[in-house]
Design a protein around this motif. Structure first.
Motif, PDB file in Angstrom:
ATOM      1  N   SER A 179       1.287  -1.028  -0.254  1.00 19.89           N
ATOM      2  CA  SER A 179       0.036  -0.197   0.194  1.00 19.89           C
ATOM      3  C   SER A 179       0.959   0.667  -0.659  1.00 19.89           C
ATOM      4  O   SER A 179       1.681   0.970   0.900  1.00 19.89           O
TER       5      SER A 179
ATOM      6  N   ALA B 238      -1.839  -1.463  -3.509  1.00 16.74           N
ATOM      7  CA  ALA B 238      -3.209  -0.535  -3.368  1.00 16.74           C
ATOM      8  C   ALA B 238      -2.967   0.361  -2.445  1.00 16.74           C
ATOM      9  O   ALA B 238      -2.339   1.606  -2.502  1.00 16.74           O
TER      10      ALA B 238
ATOM     11  N   PRO C  92      -4.930   3.600   0.534  1.00 10.55           N
ATOM     12  CA  PRO C  92      -5.849   3.600   1.553  1.00 10.55           C
ATOM     13  C   PRO C  92      -6.767   4.622   1.134  1.00 10.55           C
ATOM     14  O   PRO C  92      -7.433   5.384   0.177  1.00 10.55           O
TER      15      PRO C  92
ATOM     16  N   SER D 109      -8.541   1.661   4.691  1.00 12.43           N
ATOM     17  CA  SER D 109      -9.655   0.790   4.210  1.00 12.43           C
ATOM     18  C   SER D 109      -8.556   1.229   3.183  1.00 12.43           C
ATOM     19  O   SER D 109      -8.094   1.622   1.909  1.00 12.43           O
ATOM     20  N   PHE D 110      -7.599  -0.524   2.216  1.00 12.50           N
ATOM     21  CA  PHE D 110      -6.980  -0.283   1.105  1.00 12.50           C
ATOM     22  C   PHE D 110      -7.435  -0.613   0.260  1.00 12.50           C
ATOM     23  O   PHE D 110      -7.268  -1.970   0.413  1.00 12.50           O
ATOM     24  N   ARG D 111      -7.756  -0.530  -1.024  1.00  8.48           N
ATOM     25  CA  ARG D 111      -8.007  -0.802  -2.314  1.00  8.48           C
ATOM     26  C   ARG D 111      -7.306  -0.615  -3.456  1.00  8.48           C
ATOM     27  O   ARG D 111      -6.562   0.370  -3.250  1.00  8.48           O
TER      28      ARG D 111
ATOM     29  N   GLU E  99      -8.524   8.858  -3.765  1.00  7.87           N
ATOM     30  CA  GLU E  99      -8.535   6.793  -3.301  1.00  7.87           C
ATOM     31  C   GLU E  99      -9.061   6.104  -4.828  1.00  7.87           C
ATOM     32  O   GLU E  99      -9.910   6.956  -4.834  1.00  7.87           O
TER      33      GLU E  99
ATOM     34  N   PRO F 143     -15.061   2.970  -4.089  1.00 12.91           N
ATOM     35  CA  PRO F 143     -15.241   1.976  -3.291  1.00 12.91           C
ATOM     36  C   PRO F 143     -15.407   0.326  -4.390  1.00 12.91           C
ATOM     37  O   PRO F 143     -15.097  -0.176  -3.292  1.00 12.91           O
TER      38      PRO F 143
ATOM     39  N   GLU G 123     -11.248  -4.986  -2.173  1.00 12.58           N
ATOM     40  CA  GLU G 123      -9.885  -4.669  -0.457  1.00 12.58           C
ATOM     41  C   GLU G 123      -9.327  -5.658  -0.157  1.00 12.58           C
ATOM     42  O   GLU G 123      -9.289  -7.009  -0.494  1.00 12.58           O
TER      43      GLU G 123
ATOM     44  N   THR H 297      -4.459   1.911  12.833  1.00 11.01           N
ATOM     45  CA  THR H 297      -4.850   0.773  11.544  1.00 11.01           C
ATOM     46  C   THR H 297      -3.950  -0.117  11.997  1.00 11.01           C
ATOM     47  O   THR H 297      -4.278  -1.172  11.729  1.00 11.01           O
TER      48      THR H 297
END
Length: 192
Positions: free
Chosen positions: A49, A75, A77, A87-89, A106, A109, A113, A143
């Motif tokens: 990330s 990823a 955040p 949340s890491f996408r 970011e 959504p 994840e 986190t």
């Protein structure tokens, strides 16, 4: 009576030093960091990330592109709210980003994840013990404390050398970094 400077004062001073750097110098630092790479081997498919740089932060994108070329899954955040874990996408170079609630880019959504194996963490300031000062919301500390209950995660702070300070006043909930990378040096706190 304590005469130690507060985190707020230290943050302000370090950010002023960062902001005073020439834009070209900051951009070159990101390239130097990418050329040097991480100070350890990553397994193909490891989740790394990063972050979308804001203001005058050290830009992790050149390093992230290099890591993707070496087989890392990337990823970024997403901030879900104060007092909540990030949340890491999933993200790949070229993917479109959306504006998050704090004005930080970011992934959508809709993106998967992921739980990082390695976290590149922005620093407002850092010391030689691996302590960092962020922007004060505690997102990364919260986190990391949460995620490290399920698996080990390597933390790599990214900062300019100008952001190093003598000592960060750390509290019980503050999580120390494993490494800090600047444009000039690699600090390894796992061996100290």
């Amino acid at each position: 009576m304590s005469t130690l400077p507060s985190k707020g004062h230290l943050r302000k001073t370090a950010l002023e030093a960062r902001d005073a750097m020439e834009a070209e110098t900051r951009a070159l630092a990101g390239e130097k960091l990418a050329a040097r790479g991480l100070p350890f081997r990553i397994e193909p498919g490891a989740v790394v990330s990063g972050y979308s740089p804001i203001r005058s932060e050290l830009d992790p994108m050149p390093l992230m592109h290099k890591l993707a070329a070496q087989g890392a899954r990337l990823a970024l955040p997403a901030i879900l709210g104060r007092g909540k874990s990030l949340s890491f996408r999933a993200w790949s170079p070229g993917d479109r980003l959306t504006m998050g609630p704090l004005g930080i880019l970011e992934p959508s959504p809709a993106m998967a994840e992921l739980i990082p194996d390695i976290m590149l963490v922005p620093c407002a300031a850092f010391d030689r013990l691996g302590h960092r000062i962020g922007y004060g919301a505690g997102h990364y500390d919260f986190t990391l404390a949460h995620l490290r209950k399920s698996k080990p995660i390597i933390t790599v702070g990214l900062a300019f050398a100008a952001q190093e300070i003598k000592a960060v006043p750390s509290l019980a909930h503050d999580v120390a970094l494993d490494y800090v990378l600047t444009e000039n040096k690699t600090f390894d706190f796992r061996t100290s």
